[in-house]
Design a protein around this motif. Structure first.
Motif, short mmCIF file in Angstrom:
data_model
loop_
_atom_site.label_atom_id
_atom_site.label_comp_id
_atom_site.label_asym_id
_atom_site.label_seq_id
_atom_site.Cartn_x
_atom_site.Cartn_y
_atom_site.Cartn_z
N PRO A 1 -21.42 -19.62 -21.27
CA PRO A 1 -20.60 -20.72 -21.78
C PRO A 1 -20.54 -20.76 -23.30
O PRO A 1 -21.42 -20.25 -24.01
CB PRO A 1 -21.36 -21.94 -21.28
CG PRO A 1 -22.79 -21.50 -21.32
CD PRO A 1 -22.80 -20.01 -21.08
N PHE B 1 -16.76 -16.83 -16.46
CA PHE B 1 -17.40 -16.20 -15.32
C PHE B 1 -17.08 -14.70 -15.30
O PHE B 1 -15.99 -14.28 -15.66
CB PHE B 1 -16.89 -16.81 -14.01
CG PHE B 1 -17.57 -18.10 -13.63
CD1 PHE B 1 -17.06 -19.32 -14.04
CD2 PHE B 1 -18.72 -18.08 -12.86
CE1 PHE B 1 -17.70 -20.50 -13.69
CE2 PHE B 1 -19.36 -19.25 -12.50
CZ PHE B 1 -18.84 -20.47 -12.92
N GLY B 2 -18.06 -13.93 -14.88
CA GLY B 2 -17.81 -12.53 -14.58
C GLY B 2 -17.09 -12.41 -13.25
O GLY B 2 -16.90 -13.41 -12.55
N PRO B 3 -16.71 -11.20 -12.85
CA PRO B 3 -15.95 -11.01 -11.62
C PRO B 3 -16.79 -11.18 -10.36
O PRO B 3 -16.25 -11.30 -9.27
CB PRO B 3 -15.43 -9.58 -11.74
CG PRO B 3 -16.42 -8.90 -12.64
CD PRO B 3 -16.87 -9.95 -13.60
N GLN C 1 -16.52 -22.10 -19.98
CA GLN C 1 -17.47 -21.23 -19.28
C GLN C 1 -16.73 -19.99 -18.79
O GLN C 1 -15.70 -20.11 -18.13
CB GLN C 1 -18.12 -21.96 -18.11
CG GLN C 1 -19.08 -21.12 -17.29
CD GLN C 1 -20.32 -21.89 -16.88
OE1 GLN C 1 -21.43 -21.56 -17.27
NE2 GLN C 1 -20.15 -22.92 -16.07
N LEU D 1 -22.45 -14.78 -9.00
CA LEU D 1 -21.64 -14.92 -10.20
C LEU D 1 -22.53 -15.12 -11.42
O LEU D 1 -23.51 -15.86 -11.38
CB LEU D 1 -20.72 -16.14 -10.06
CG LEU D 1 -19.64 -16.05 -8.98
CD1 LEU D 1 -19.13 -17.45 -8.64
CD2 LEU D 1 -18.49 -15.18 -9.44
#
Lengths: 111, 112
Positions: A95, A102-104, A100, A91
């Motif tokens: 932030p 997150f990508g996939p 924050q 991942l």
């Protein structure tokens, strides 16, 4: 969609092969984090960039792992000589002060 | 002992009930605390952040922090089946949502 993209989304490789993942963060975010998550566990911190500088690396990041962030934009995470224990979701996150994104994730399977 | 501990569950509640999720942490220097929701096969999504002792409410979610007891909780009121997910507690030593130490999550199932 958080605006953070990761490629590929899935990667299947044979033990001993090298793999590289890419993260494209939200453009104005200068911090970028990599985490690894295995099944049934929470994400574990791997490394952190402030712009192009890699400021911190976890003990989890063995010599087989390397990360870069050229020009402070996208980041790559390379794993050399993959092992079955490297199978996990990788991942990327960027932030703000209190959020924050997150990508996939990239799911790696090492056969 | 893990730095951030959560009840692994699974926790099952009926639709409309209150779900209570708990988290304890070991680092007394921790300054910021987060709850993430993670659906199966997806990445974590931040739902609550809390920085000072007491309660923080956002819609159906209430986060509670007690630094003296090193305890963080998340209450979900009027639970919906769409709340069924794994909830991750995360703790930072800094006052930003950057490097986090995560618990292993509590899996919540809301039954219709």
């Amino acid at each position: 969609d958080t605006g953070v993209s990761q490629n590929p989304r899935h990667k299947i490789t044979k033990r001993g092969q090298n793999v590289t993942f890419r993260c494209d963060p939200i453009s104005e975010h200068n911090r970028l984090y990599w985490y690894r998550q295995t099944l049934g566990q929470g994400p574990e911190f791997l490394t952190y960039f402030q712009n192009e500088a890699q400021l911190e690396k976890s003990r989890l990041l063995s010599d087989r792992f390397s990360a870069e962030r050229p020009k402070g934009s996208f980041s790559t995470l390379e794993i050399q000589r993959t092992e079955q224990g490297d199978s996990a979701m990788y991942l990327c996150a960027t932030p703000t002060a209190d959020t924050q994104y997150f990508g996939p994730g990239t799911r790696l399977t090492v056969l | 002992q893990k730095e951030v501990e959560q009840n692994s569950g699974p926790l099952s509640v009926p639709e409309g009930a209150i779900a209570s999720l708990n988290c304890t942490y070991s680092d007394r220097g921790s300054q910021s605390f987060f709850w993430y929701r993670q659906y199966s096969g997806k990445s974590p999504e931040l739902i609550m952040s809390i920085y000072s002792n007491g309660d923080k409410e956002d819609g159906r979610f209430t986060a509670q922090l007690n630094k003296a007891s090193q305890y963080v909780s998340l209450l979900i009121r009027d639970s919906q089946p769409s709340d069924s997910a794994t909830y991750l507690c995360a703790v930072n030593s800094y006052t930003n949502a950057g490097k986090s130490t995560f618990g292993d999550g509590t899996t919540l199932t809301v039954k219709p």
